[in-house]
Design a protein around this motif. Structure first.
Motif, PDB file in Angstrom:
ATOM      1  N   MET A   1     -34.723  -4.515 -57.813  1.00 27.44           N
ATOM      2  CA  MET A   1     -33.462  -5.564 -58.313  1.00 27.44           C
ATOM      3  C   MET A   1     -33.849  -6.757 -57.650  1.00 27.44           C
ATOM      4  SD  MET A   1     -30.245  -3.777 -56.525  1.00 27.44           S
ATOM      5  CE  MET A   1     -28.776  -4.463 -56.483  1.00 27.44           C
ATOM      6  N   MET A   2     -34.961  -7.164 -57.063  1.00 27.50           N
ATOM      7  CA  MET A   2     -35.602  -8.429 -57.120  1.00 27.50           C
ATOM      8  C   MET A   2     -35.430  -9.607 -57.799  1.00 27.50           C
ATOM      9  SD  MET A   2     -38.277  -8.933 -53.866  1.00 27.50           S
ATOM     10  CE  MET A   2     -39.865  -7.510 -54.808  1.00 27.50           C
ATOM     11  N   PRO A   3     -36.059  -9.300 -58.698  1.00 31.11           N
ATOM     12  CA  PRO A   3     -35.938  -9.860 -60.030  1.00 31.11           C
ATOM     13  C   PRO A   3     -34.283 -10.666 -60.935  1.00 31.11           C
ATOM     14  CG  PRO A   3     -37.655  -8.123 -61.008  1.00 31.11           C
ATOM     15  CD  PRO A   3     -36.848  -7.913 -59.598  1.00 31.11           C
ATOM     16  N   LEU A   4     -33.209  -9.651 -60.322  1.00 33.81           N
ATOM     17  CA  LEU A   4     -32.374 -10.000 -60.850  1.00 33.81           C
ATOM     18  C   LEU A   4     -32.256 -11.162 -59.718  1.00 33.81           C
ATOM     19  CD1 LEU A   4     -29.965  -6.384 -60.897  1.00 33.81           C
ATOM     20  CD2 LEU A   4     -30.267  -8.682 -62.875  1.00 33.81           C
ATOM     21  N   PHE A   5     -32.445 -11.633 -59.009  1.00 37.13           N
ATOM     22  CA  PHE A   5     -32.052 -12.036 -57.852  1.00 37.13           C
ATOM     23  C   PHE A   5     -32.584 -13.637 -57.821  1.00 37.13           C
ATOM     24  CE2 PHE A   5     -29.836  -8.285 -55.242  1.00 37.13           C
ATOM     25  CZ  PHE A   5     -29.213  -8.752 -56.130  1.00 37.13           C
ATOM     26  N   ILE A   6     -34.107 -13.950 -57.624  1.00 33.44           N
ATOM     27  CA  ILE A   6     -34.980 -14.170 -57.707  1.00 33.44           C
ATOM     28  C   ILE A   6     -35.231 -15.531 -59.108  1.00 33.44           C
ATOM     29  CG2 ILE A   6     -37.617 -15.265 -56.703  1.00 33.44           C
ATOM     30  CD1 ILE A   6     -35.960 -13.068 -54.717  1.00 33.44           C
ATOM     31  N   ILE A   7     -35.045 -16.820 -57.820  1.00 34.02           N
ATOM     32  CA  ILE A   7     -35.526 -17.588 -59.727  1.00 34.02           C
ATOM     33  C   ILE A   7     -36.738 -17.765 -59.960  1.00 34.02           C
ATOM     34  CG2 ILE A   7     -33.925 -19.762 -60.723  1.00 34.02           C
ATOM     35  CD1 ILE A   7     -32.337 -19.165 -57.802  1.00 34.02           C
ATOM     36  N   LYS A   8     -37.099 -18.856 -58.715  1.00 35.12           N
ATOM     37  CA  LYS A   8     -38.659 -19.965 -58.020  1.00 35.12           C
ATOM     38  C   LYS A   8     -38.933 -18.748 -57.721  1.00 35.12           C
ATOM     39  CE  LYS A   8     -35.878 -23.403 -57.410  1.00 35.12           C
ATOM     40  NZ  LYS A   8     -36.043 -24.634 -56.487  1.00 35.12           N
ATOM     41  N   TYR A   9     -40.832 -19.489 -57.696  1.00 38.82           N
ATOM     42  CA  TYR A   9     -42.063 -18.445 -56.938  1.00 38.82           C
ATOM     43  C   TYR A   9     -41.874 -16.880 -57.309  1.00 38.82           C
ATOM     44  CZ  TYR A   9     -40.360 -22.290 -53.810  1.00 38.82           C
ATOM     45  OH  TYR A   9     -39.428 -24.252 -53.930  1.00 38.82           O
ATOM     46  N   GLN A  10     -42.892 -16.677 -58.283  1.00 38.56           N
ATOM     47  CA  GLN A  10     -43.116 -15.110 -57.933  1.00 38.56           C
ATOM     48  C   GLN A  10     -43.771 -14.488 -57.470  1.00 38.56           C
ATOM     49  OE1 GLN A  10     -45.371 -16.499 -61.924  1.00 38.56           O
ATOM     50  NE2 GLN A  10     -44.119 -17.219 -62.657  1.00 38.56           N
ATOM     51  N   LYS A  11     -44.248 -15.844 -56.649  1.00 36.27           N
ATOM     52  CA  LYS A  11     -44.971 -14.949 -55.606  1.00 36.27           C
ATOM     53  C   LYS A  11     -44.097 -14.001 -54.319  1.00 36.27           C
ATOM     54  CE  LYS A  11     -48.450 -17.769 -56.206  1.00 36.27           C
ATOM     55  NZ  LYS A  11     -49.358 -19.703 -56.323  1.00 36.27           N
ATOM     56  N   THR A  12     -43.072 -14.978 -54.669  1.00 35.04           N
ATOM     57  CA  THR A  12     -42.026 -14.033 -53.261  1.00 35.04           C
ATOM     58  C   THR A  12     -41.993 -12.738 -53.688  1.00 35.04           C
ATOM     59  OG1 THR A  12     -41.267 -16.643 -53.345  1.00 35.04           O
ATOM     60  CG2 THR A  12     -39.873 -14.601 -52.078  1.00 35.04           C
ATOM     61  N   ILE A  13     -42.168 -12.597 -54.468  1.00 34.89           N
ATOM     62  CA  ILE A  13     -42.271 -11.250 -55.637  1.00 34.89           C
ATOM     63  C   ILE A  13     -42.745 -10.285 -55.031  1.00 34.89           C
ATOM     64  CG2 ILE A  13     -42.031  -9.700 -57.288  1.00 34.89           C
ATOM     65  CD1 ILE A  13     -40.298 -11.254 -58.355  1.00 34.89           C
TER      66      ILE A  13
ATOM     67  N   PHE B   1     -26.820 -22.484 -66.484  1.00 36.40           N
ATOM     68  CA  PHE B   1     -25.998 -20.948 -66.735  1.00 36.40           C
ATOM     69  C   PHE B   1     -26.862 -19.638 -65.872  1.00 36.40           C
ATOM     70  CE2 PHE B   1     -25.393 -17.556 -69.680  1.00 36.40           C
ATOM     71  CZ  PHE B   1     -23.866 -17.802 -69.359  1.00 36.40           C
ATOM     72  N   ALA B   2     -28.467 -19.512 -65.692  1.00 30.94           N
ATOM     73  CA  ALA B   2     -28.545 -18.415 -65.553  1.00 30.94           C
ATOM     74  C   ALA B   2     -28.822 -18.812 -64.198  1.00 30.94           C
ATOM     75  CB  ALA B   2     -30.535 -18.266 -65.281  1.00 30.94           C
ATOM     76  N   LEU B   3     -28.802 -19.476 -63.469  1.00 27.21           N
ATOM     77  CA  LEU B   3     -28.103 -19.462 -62.000  1.00 27.21           C
ATOM     78  C   LEU B   3     -27.330 -19.186 -61.588  1.00 27.21           C
ATOM     79  CD1 LEU B   3     -29.185 -19.856 -58.831  1.00 27.21           C
ATOM     80  CD2 LEU B   3     -28.459 -22.415 -59.010  1.00 27.21           C
ATOM     81  N   GLN B   4     -25.607 -19.804 -62.286  1.00 21.93           N
ATOM     82  CA  GLN B   4     -24.411 -19.371 -62.316  1.00 21.93           C
ATOM     83  C   GLN B   4     -24.195 -17.576 -62.926  1.00 21.93           C
ATOM     84  OE1 GLN B   4     -22.723 -21.482 -65.749  1.00 21.93           O
ATOM     85  NE2 GLN B   4     -22.457 -23.310 -63.982  1.00 21.93           N
ATOM     86  N   GLN B   5     -24.900 -17.358 -63.537  1.00 17.34           N
ATOM     87  CA  GLN B   5     -25.163 -15.506 -63.576  1.00 17.34           C
ATOM     88  C   GLN B   5     -25.501 -15.248 -62.558  1.00 17.34           C
ATOM     89  OE1 GLN B   5     -23.571 -14.818 -66.191  1.00 17.34           O
ATOM     90  NE2 GLN B   5     -22.889 -16.788 -66.767  1.00 17.34           N
ATOM     91  N   ARG B   6     -26.620 -15.549 -61.478  1.00 15.94           N
ATOM     92  CA  ARG B   6     -27.091 -15.121 -60.781  1.00 15.94           C
ATOM     93  C   ARG B   6     -26.039 -14.935 -59.346  1.00 15.94           C
ATOM     94  NH1 ARG B   6     -32.581 -16.965 -62.561  1.00 15.94           N
ATOM     95  NH2 ARG B   6     -33.401 -15.287 -63.228  1.00 15.94           N
ATOM     96  N   VAL B   7     -25.302 -16.319 -59.166  1.00 19.30           N
ATOM     97  CA  VAL B   7     -24.947 -16.271 -58.805  1.00 19.30           C
ATOM     98  C   VAL B   7     -23.582 -15.394 -58.466  1.00 19.30           C
ATOM     99  CG1 VAL B   7     -23.263 -17.878 -57.470  1.00 19.30           C
ATOM    100  CG2 VAL B   7     -25.896 -18.955 -57.980  1.00 19.30           C
ATOM    101  N   ARG B   8     -22.758 -15.158 -59.685  1.00 20.18           N
ATOM    102  CA  ARG B   8     -21.738 -14.475 -59.667  1.00 20.18           C
ATOM    103  C   ARG B   8     -22.067 -13.488 -59.595  1.00 20.18           C
ATOM    104  NH1 ARG B   8     -18.929 -15.811 -65.133  1.00 20.18           N
ATOM    105  NH2 ARG B   8     -21.169 -15.373 -65.986  1.00 20.18           N
TER     106      ARG B   8
END
Lengths: 886, 129
Positions: free
Chosen positions: A140-152, A31-38
């Motif tokens: 805004m990043m947390p809105l988009f990133i799903i995995k990898y906290q280190k990416t942030i 569901f989360a991914l779906q929301q993000r994708v949307r």
């Protein structure tokens, strides 16, 4: 087929998040991914639209702005590039590459900001303000990133580094102090880092709560799945159950039925959907009871198996047992469920058990043997036969000791009591006992019995089951059989022929002593002797065939077969025997009775030799005799022919002789007649001549007297001529000249004959003459015609006894003279009519007739080519018709 | 023919000879004798004999024998047999061989014999002419 159906089944196709059609690839994502994708989707689309507007507005502003006055391409280009990047991101997103799309957007956004900062000609500080945008983007990043906290963290670090690099490069352009710059860097870095920490934390919190939510969802889903699975399991299990499982509402309408239920009751799903009432599956008579039971069940939860008679859809019935319980919802009964068991088999088994019990009881009672149950010291139960055997009622037996029904001692001299205890103890120890026993009836009479004692266990106690069979009769029979066997054994042993019994393989089972005596085969060894081995090889197959056909066919015994057997010293014995089929102990055996005919055979052989010799001799002789016989037959034939000829000749001779005799007679008569005629004729000549002379004399000399004399002379003349006529007749008759053929006048012949027969006719017979006026003459031998006619006339006269008449008629018909002589005599019987022309046939007394008369007449008429015919009627007369050619 | 014919009559019965002579002498010269032998003698001694009438049964020579001999010796004569029997094979034979002209049965009929002689006489005359 989904047999188990739950009414009110919840619809499973819930509306999922309203993902745009373009994002169908994320349909199954969480569901989360779906929301993000949307979010990204709509963001990108809005961005593209926005950028398009910005590009247009920028261009417009640049054109109308006094600063530019014309299009300033670097800005427009960068804005346009942004739009392209968003389009690419959107494309990637739609391809399902969410990560790529997001990072592309982030990186390109940041890069764009930095790029603008880099190339912007405005004041550096002013450009540094743009950092705020960077921070905004980073936030805004947390809105988009799903995995990898280190990416942030990577993004934060990259921006901090870019910041420092930027500041370092443009340091000189800053018009502020180094401290301010450092301060700015620290502040800005902190801003970025705090933004990063905030973003990171937001991301973590977000992710954790999302994870938690996801995990909750998953768990719920798992539980749901497990529940569903469980339900399915139960459904399958209920479907697997051979019994009917059902649920029904309070009205009895079925809401669930398992597979077996449908099968057992014969309903289908259509019936089910149309509604089936549970009570309609019970026969009408029991429905009320079922209602009552159900009511009680709903009021108070008691679960009892009730037995009903169920009725199938096709109206056939069967017994069931139903276990039901109510269904509660919110503590209120809403229906009931249950299991229905088809108890047909149980019922049948019960009935079978009952029958079986009855059967065994019957067996027990109907047994021809006395059966009783006892413990160590007394009878506990007995069947009615026992009473019969012991001669008293069961009350006199049950509870009493077996010793009361035995004599003091057994035939072997042992005490009954002691011996019985021994047997009983052994049986109780588990060793079945089978023995003969001398019993004593209630009235004291003794009898032999066969006793079988077996240990049985009833209610944990070892008891004895005894079968007592009265064998008095058998004892008698056995004795008789033994005597009989001994008698037959004596006969068989004394029998002069071999008697033996063998099985179908030829193994001897039994043989009398003769087998040994004759063949030398030891009778003591016979049990393993193979009789076939002793049959002469030449006869073996003949015997085998005879045995095979005996076994395979309905006959009981073979015909007499003869074969040779070789004895123990290999010499031949001829046997003649009959093999018969007997059945002993359900086995077909062959019984042979064989007689030693060796001696007879050797005599036969001798005889055969002699016979052959004799046969040869006989053949030779027969051949000779055959030839002789043929000759003899030939000779015999000839002789026969000769004999026939001779007989014919003899007959002719006899006939000729008779005729000769007759002819001789007639000749003699003729000669006599002629002599007489001559002798009479001379005197007649005297008279005639004399009277002639006298007449002449009177004429010449005494004419005056003539008148007186003439009558006298005439009288003399008449007398002379009459006498002359008679003599002439005699002469005519005796005329024997064969060759003379003269003209004969039948009328004068008849007249002359009548003259000759006048003595017999006169005064007795009226002769009527009916002569024709024609001349009836023919050329023939007159004498013979006389003879013929005279014979016939003579017969006619003789046929008339006393008075009568003879009619003689003549006529001339077509050159034939027809002469009919009819008499009124006694006639000729029919049986004689055909024989009257036979020579020597006569009805007259011997000596009175020769039997030749008519025969001669016949021959004479024939001689003149005439015919003679006779018509006669007894007592009326005879007509003789003679026809003669003229 | 004024002259009477001469008839020789031969019979072994004297009475017959006598009666014949009495009955026929008016019209014929009649010579009689008692046997065939005598008859032959008479024929020899009386060549004028025209007609011979002989009995059949006679001792010695019978009528047929006599006729044969007479006819052989005197073929011109006309011969008759006058028999007491009926016709016999012997008579038939000499009748057929024309040795005799006719035969008569006893008792003789004068008219019959005369008619016969006359008819023969006519016949002979016709022949001789």
């Amino acid at each position: 087929m989904n047999i188990g159906i739950h009414i009110g089944n919840k619809s499973m196709n819930n509306k999922k998040g309203e993902l745009p059609l373009a994002l169908s690839r994320y349909k199954d994502s969480d569901f989360a991914l779906q929301q993000r994708v949307r979010l990204v989707f709509y963001f990108s689309v809005s961005a593209i639209i926005g950028l398009a507007l910005i590009v247009l507005s920028t261009a417009y502003i640049q054109v109308i702005s006094s600063d530019y006055g014309k299009l300033y391409l670097p800005i427009i280009f960068s804005e346009f590039s942004m739009a392209v990047i968003f389009i690419i991101a959107l494309f990637l997103l739609m391809r399902g590459l969410y990560g790529f799309a997001v990072h592309l957007l982030l990186i390109s956004s940041l890069s764009a900001v930095w790029f603008v900062m880099w190339i912007d000609k405005s004041e550096v500080i002013a450009r540094l303000d743009t950092i705020v945008i960077i921070v905004a983007i980073l936030s805004m990043m947390p809105l988009f990133i799903i995995k990898y906290q280190k990416t942030i963290i990577a993004y934060i670090l990259a921006n901090v580094i870019v910041l420092f690099v930027f500041v370092k490069i443009f340091r000189q352009q800053f018009s502020i102090s180094n401290a301010s710059v450092d301060d700015f860097l620290v502040d800005t870095s902190f801003a970025i880092i705090f933004t990063g920490i905030a973003g990171y934390s937001t991301f973590r919190i977000n992710k954790k709560s999302i994870d938690r939510a996801i995990s909750d969802t998953k768990q719920r889903k798992y539980v749901e799945t497990a529940l569903e699975k469980s339900e399915n399991n139960f459904r399958e299990m209920t479907d697997l159950l051979p019994q009917t499982v059902f649920e029904a509402d309070l009205c009895g309408r079925l809401t669930y039925v398992n597979k077996s239920g449908f099968e057992i009751f014969g309903y289908n799903t259509d019936d089910f959907h149309n509604g089936i009432n549970i009570f309609s599956a019970i026969i009408h008579e029991e429905q009320e009871l079922a209602f009552a039971n159900m009511k009680r069940l709903i009021d108070s939860e008691t679960n009892k198996g009730y037995i009903y008679t169920a009725v199938r859809k096709d109206k056939t019935t069967f017994p069931i047992q139903a276990y039901t319980s109510r269904i509660l919802e919110n503590q209120k009964p809403i229906g009931f469920r249950g299991i229905i068991i088809d108890i047909t088999e149980r019922k049948n088994a019960e009935r079978a058990l009952k029958e079986s019990e009855f059967k065994f009881k019957s067996l027990f009672e109907a047994s021809s043997d006395a059966i009783f149950i006892m413990n160590k010291s007394k009878f506990l139960d007995c069947n009615s036969k026992t009473s019969q055997v012991f001669g008293c009622g069961s009350d006199k037996i049950i509870g009493h000791s077996p010793a009361e029904f035995s004599p003091k001692s057994q035939p072997d001299g042992r005490e009954s009591w002691e011996k019985a205890q021994e047997m009983i103890n052994a049986a109780l120890a588990g060793i079945p006992q089978f023995f003969e026993w001398l019993y004593k009836k209630y009235n004291g009479a003794e009898f032999y019995a066969e006793v079988s004692l077996n240990r049985i266990m009833i209610k944990g106690e070892y008891l004895l089951h005894a079968i007592v069979r009265d064998i008095s009769e058998r004892k008698k029979t056995e004795k008789a059989l033994k005597e009989s066997e001994e008698r037959y054994r004596t006969i068989i042993d004394a029998f002069p022929d071999i008697i033996m019994i063998s099985d179908q393989n030829g193994d001897i089972v039994f043989a009398n002593d003769q087998l040994g005596k004759i063949t030398g085969i030891n009778p003591n060894d016979f049990s393993n002797q193979n009789i076939a081995a002793y049959i002469h090889p030449d006869d073996f197959y003949m015997v085998k065939e005879a045995i095979q056909s005996l076994i395979s066919e309905d006959t009981i015994y073979t015909g007499i077969i003869e074969y040779r057997m070789l004895d123990s010293s290999e010499s031949n014995h001829w046997f003649s025997g009959i093999i018969s089929k007997i059945t002993l102990n359900d086995q077909i055996l062959l019984q042979s009775i064989l007689r030693d005919i060796t001696e007879k055979k050797s005599i036969e052989k001798e005889l055969l030799k002699h016979q052959n010799n004799l046969e040869q001799l006989v053949d030779e002789r027969t051949e000779e005799l055959k030839i002789t016989n043929v000759e003899l037959i030939e000779t015999n034939k000839e002789l026969n022919a000769q004999r026939l000829e001779l007989e014919e000749v003899l007959k002719n001779l006899q006939s000729a002789q008779k005729q000769l005799v007759q002819a001789e007679k007639m000749a003699s008569l003729g000669i006599l007649a002629a002599g007489v005629a001559h002798e009479i004729n001379n005197p007649l000549n005297f008279i005639n001549g004399g009277i002639q002379g006298i007449n002449n004399y009177f004429i010449d000399n005494l004419s005056d007297h003539l008148e007186n004399v003439t009558p006298l002379i005439n009288a003399v003349n008449v007398g002379v001529s009459r006498a002359a006529e008679i003599v002439k007749s005699l002469n005519r008759f005796s005329r024997q000249t064969e060759s003379i053929a003269e003209s004969c006048d039948i009328h004068s012949i008849i007249d002359n004959c009548l003259v000759m027969l006048s003595i017999q006719i006169k005064n007795r017979i009226n002769v009527v003459k009916r002569f024709t006026n024609d001349a009836v003459t023919l050329v023939a031998n007159e004498g013979k015609l006389y003879q013929a006619i005279l014979n016939i006339l003579s017969n006619a006269i003789q046929a008339i006894d006393g008075e009568g008449s003879i009619t003689i008629a003549t006529s001339l018909v077509e050159n034939e003279i027809v002469l009919t002589i009819a008499d009124s005599g006694h006639g000729i019987p029919k049986e004689n009519l055909s024989r009257i022309f036979d020579p020597f046939f006569t009805t007259k007394e011997p000596g009175k007739g020769t039997g030749l008369g008519l025969s001669i007449s016949y021959q004479i008429i024939k001689e003149f080519s005439g015919a003679i015919e006779i018509q006669s009627e007894v007592e009326k007369g005879t007509s003789v018709i003679i026809k003669l050619p003229t | 023919m004024d002259e009477k014919k001469t008839i020789l009559y031969v019979d072994d019965e004297q009475t017959n000879l006598l009666l014949f002579k009495i009955n026929f002498q008016k019209r014929y010269n009649v010579i009689t004798c008692l046997s065939g032998l005598d008859g032959l003698e008479e024929l020899r001694s009386h060549p004028e004999i025209d007609i011979v009438i002989s009995d059949m049964k006679m001792p010695g020579m019978d009528g047929v024998e006599f006729a044969k001999k007479a006819k052989t010796e005197f073929p011109q004569i006309i011969f008759y047999i006058l028999t007491g029997f009926d016709i016999s094979p012997e008579i038939e034979e000499i009748l057929n061989t024309k040795i005799i002209h006719k035969y008569y049965c006893k008792p003789f009929n004068v008219n019959e014999i005369e008619e016969s002689i006359n008819s023969v006489d006519n016949l002979v005359q016709k022949k001789s002419q």
